[in-house]
Design a protein around this motif. Sequence first.
Motif, PDB file in Angstrom:
ATOM      1  N   LEU A 165       1.045  -1.224  -0.038  1.00  7.41           N
ATOM      2  CA  LEU A 165       0.412   0.263  -0.320  1.00  7.41           C
ATOM      3  C   LEU A 165       1.293   1.226  -0.276  1.00  7.41           C
ATOM      4  N   ALA A 166       1.857   1.168   0.483  1.00  6.21           N
ATOM      5  CA  ALA A 166       3.083   2.851   0.347  1.00  6.21           C
ATOM      6  C   ALA A 166       3.523   2.883   0.270  1.00  6.21           C
ATOM      7  N   ALA A 167       4.368   0.962  -1.438  1.00  3.45           N
ATOM      8  CA  ALA A 167       4.648   2.015  -2.654  1.00  3.45           C
ATOM      9  C   ALA A 167       3.637   2.429  -3.777  1.00  3.45           C
ATOM     10  N   ASP A 168       2.551   1.579  -3.275  1.00  2.00           N
ATOM     11  CA  ASP A 168       0.984   2.048  -4.864  1.00  2.00           C
ATOM     12  C   ASP A 168       0.711   3.483  -4.159  1.00  2.00           C
ATOM     13  N   GLN A 169       1.215   4.002  -2.902  1.00  2.00           N
ATOM     14  CA  GLN A 169       0.609   5.831  -2.619  1.00  2.00           C
ATOM     15  C   GLN A 169       1.866   6.563  -2.622  1.00  2.00           C
ATOM     16  N   GLY A 170       2.694   5.958  -2.853  1.00  2.00           N
ATOM     17  CA  GLY A 170       4.083   6.929  -3.054  1.00  2.00           C
ATOM     18  C   GLY A 170       4.237   7.497  -1.627  1.00  2.00           C
ATOM     19  N   GLU A 175       6.416   7.581   6.848  1.00  2.00           N
ATOM     20  CA  GLU A 175       5.389   7.741   6.682  1.00  2.00           C
ATOM     21  C   GLU A 175       5.087   6.121   6.737  1.00  2.00           C
ATOM     22  N   THR A 176       5.811   5.156   6.068  1.00  2.00           N
ATOM     23  CA  THR A 176       5.817   3.594   6.054  1.00  2.00           C
ATOM     24  C   THR A 176       5.731   3.246   7.859  1.00  2.00           C
ATOM     25  N   GLU A 177       6.661   4.054   7.987  1.00  2.00           N
ATOM     26  CA  GLU A 177       6.590   2.960   9.332  1.00  2.00           C
ATOM     27  C   GLU A 177       5.841   3.206  10.783  1.00  2.00           C
ATOM     28  N   THR A 200       1.515  14.691  12.332  1.00  2.00           N
ATOM     29  CA  THR A 200       1.855  15.972  10.837  1.00  2.00           C
ATOM     30  C   THR A 200       2.419  14.722   9.807  1.00  2.00           C
ATOM     31  N   HIS A 201       3.182  13.482   9.886  1.00  2.00           N
ATOM     32  CA  HIS A 201       2.726  11.976   9.224  1.00  2.00           C
ATOM     33  C   HIS A 201       1.974  11.081   9.114  1.00  2.00           C
ATOM     34  N   ALA A 202       1.198  11.712   9.917  1.00  2.00           N
ATOM     35  CA  ALA A 202       0.128  10.395  10.069  1.00  2.00           C
ATOM     36  C   ALA A 202      -1.253  11.689   8.895  1.00  2.00           C
ATOM     37  N   LYS A 203      -1.138  12.908   9.199  1.00  2.00           N
ATOM     38  CA  LYS A 203      -2.235  13.326   8.744  1.00  2.00           C
ATOM     39  C   LYS A 203      -1.595  13.286   7.279  1.00  2.00           C
ATOM     40  N   HIS A 204       0.087  13.458   6.742  1.00  2.00           N
ATOM     41  CA  HIS A 204      -0.131  13.036   5.169  1.00  2.00           C
ATOM     42  C   HIS A 204      -0.397  11.585   4.360  1.00  2.00           C
ATOM     43  N   ILE A 205      -0.368  10.583   5.621  1.00  2.00           N
ATOM     44  CA  ILE A 205      -0.777   9.496   5.598  1.00  2.00           C
ATOM     45  C   ILE A 205      -2.454   9.343   5.133  1.00  2.00           C
ATOM     46  N   TYR A 206      -2.488  10.211   5.984  1.00  2.00           N
ATOM     47  CA  TYR A 206      -4.370   9.542   5.780  1.00  2.00           C
ATOM     48  C   TYR A 206      -4.922  10.711   4.431  1.00  2.00           C
ATOM     49  N   ALA A 207      -4.397  11.707   3.993  1.00  2.00           N
ATOM     50  CA  ALA A 207      -4.433  12.286   2.284  1.00  2.00           C
ATOM     51  C   ALA A 207      -3.865  11.454   1.450  1.00  2.00           C
ATOM     52  N   LYS A 208      -2.727  10.722   1.349  1.00  2.00           N
ATOM     53  CA  LYS A 208      -2.689  10.263   0.623  1.00  2.00           C
ATOM     54  C   LYS A 208      -3.553   8.600   0.797  1.00  2.00           C
ATOM     55  N   LEU A 209      -3.805   8.246   1.601  1.00  2.00           N
ATOM     56  CA  LEU A 209      -4.660   6.992   1.589  1.00  2.00           C
ATOM     57  C   LEU A 209      -6.032   7.940   0.981  1.00  2.00           C
ATOM     58  N   GLY A 210      -6.768   8.468   1.051  1.00  2.00           N
ATOM     59  CA  GLY A 210      -7.668   8.730   0.977  1.00  2.00           C
ATOM     60  C   GLY A 210      -9.151   8.558   2.621  1.00  2.00           C
ATOM     61  N   VAL A 211      -8.162   8.601   3.416  1.00  2.00           N
ATOM     62  CA  VAL A 211      -8.840   8.497   4.312  1.00  2.00           C
ATOM     63  C   VAL A 211      -9.092   9.563   6.102  1.00  2.00           C
ATOM     64  N   ARG A 240      -7.969   7.289  11.987  1.00  2.00           N
ATOM     65  CA  ARG A 240      -7.615   6.306  12.280  1.00  2.00           C
ATOM     66  C   ARG A 240      -7.722   4.575  11.748  1.00  2.00           C
ATOM     67  N   GLN A 241      -9.226   3.993  11.877  1.00  2.00           N
ATOM     68  CA  GLN A 241      -9.954   2.822  12.177  1.00  2.00           C
ATOM     69  C   GLN A 241     -10.113   3.061  10.604  1.00  2.00           C
ATOM     70  N   GLU A 242      -9.884   4.628  10.006  1.00  2.00           N
ATOM     71  CA  GLU A 242     -10.193   3.813   8.661  1.00  2.00           C
ATOM     72  C   GLU A 242      -9.299   3.518   7.655  1.00  2.00           C
ATOM     73  N   LEU A 243      -7.915   4.030   8.950  1.00  2.00           N
ATOM     74  CA  LEU A 243      -6.859   3.449   7.975  1.00  2.00           C
ATOM     75  C   LEU A 243      -6.333   1.827   8.031  1.00  2.00           C
ATOM     76  N   ILE A 244      -7.157   1.919   9.585  1.00  2.00           N
ATOM     77  CA  ILE A 244      -6.800  -0.072  10.114  1.00  2.00           C
ATOM     78  C   ILE A 244      -8.042  -0.454   8.633  1.00  2.00           C
ATOM     79  N   ASP A 245      -9.126  -0.013   8.414  1.00  2.00           N
ATOM     80  CA  ASP A 245      -9.890  -1.235   7.718  1.00  2.00           C
ATOM     81  C   ASP A 245      -9.446  -1.330   6.401  1.00  2.00           C
ATOM     82  N   LEU A 246      -8.755  -0.237   5.985  1.00  2.00           N
ATOM     83  CA  LEU A 246      -8.508  -0.036   4.168  1.00  2.00           C
ATOM     84  C   LEU A 246      -7.127  -0.798   4.242  1.00  2.00           C
ATOM     85  N   VAL A 247      -5.980  -1.034   5.651  1.00  2.00           N
ATOM     86  CA  VAL A 247      -4.645  -2.033   5.702  1.00  2.00           C
ATOM     87  C   VAL A 247      -5.829  -3.742   4.974  1.00  2.00           C
TER      88      VAL A 247
END
Length: 205
Positions: free
Chosen positions: A144-149, A154-156, A183-194, A197-204
């Motif tokens: 997922l991290a590779a696909d979303q750049g 941010e991957t960590e 800030t990292h979490a905010k960027h991750i949410y934006a890149k993954l479109g969530v 954190r629950q939406e992120l967990i569901d996505l992964v």
Amino acid sequence: MGSVNLFGPVTGGYLAYVVSIAARFAFCVITQMFFSRYAASGRATAVQSFGLGWIFVHLGDFLGVVVVVLVQAGLAASTIALDQVAAVSIAVLVVATMFVLNRKSFSLEARSDNAETSDIEDAHMVERGRQEDEDELGSRIRLLAADQGLTPRETEVLGLLARGRSIPYVRDALFISKETAATHAKHIYAKLGVHSRQELIDLVH
């Protein structure tokens, strides 16, 4: 008081001081042992668990001062005896020690070789299953991290958030500030479109 009566005011006083220091050291060790289990369970980082341990140590010191004040009042009124106070203190320390040491992670109970072997095998099976799940989750996170750049950092952060970790946990685990972790979490949410954190967990997952 008993050591003073037995060994005199000087030697007895030193012995009483040594015993009090040893008792407080034992209390600190017992408290930190208990909270090390809390960290081992994954509910807190080692730093958070260590901090909680010392909070409870100081809370114990405060309660000790309160007890001393109450005991002094009782001794002055002759409603309690010093021997009774010593006996109760020893009993409390022993019970607390038994409570911590008898927990599963610190069990001192003697068991048969077959039971120990069975427990070890069960633990290995659980660990293998957990490792397989972790490897699968790790692969999905990396994909997922590779696909979303996502960047390596941010991957960590994504790996921790996907496992249900909090921002304070991420901060302590990666040795970064809370603001940087957020800030990292905010960027991750934006890149993954969530948006949570629950939406992120569901996505992964």
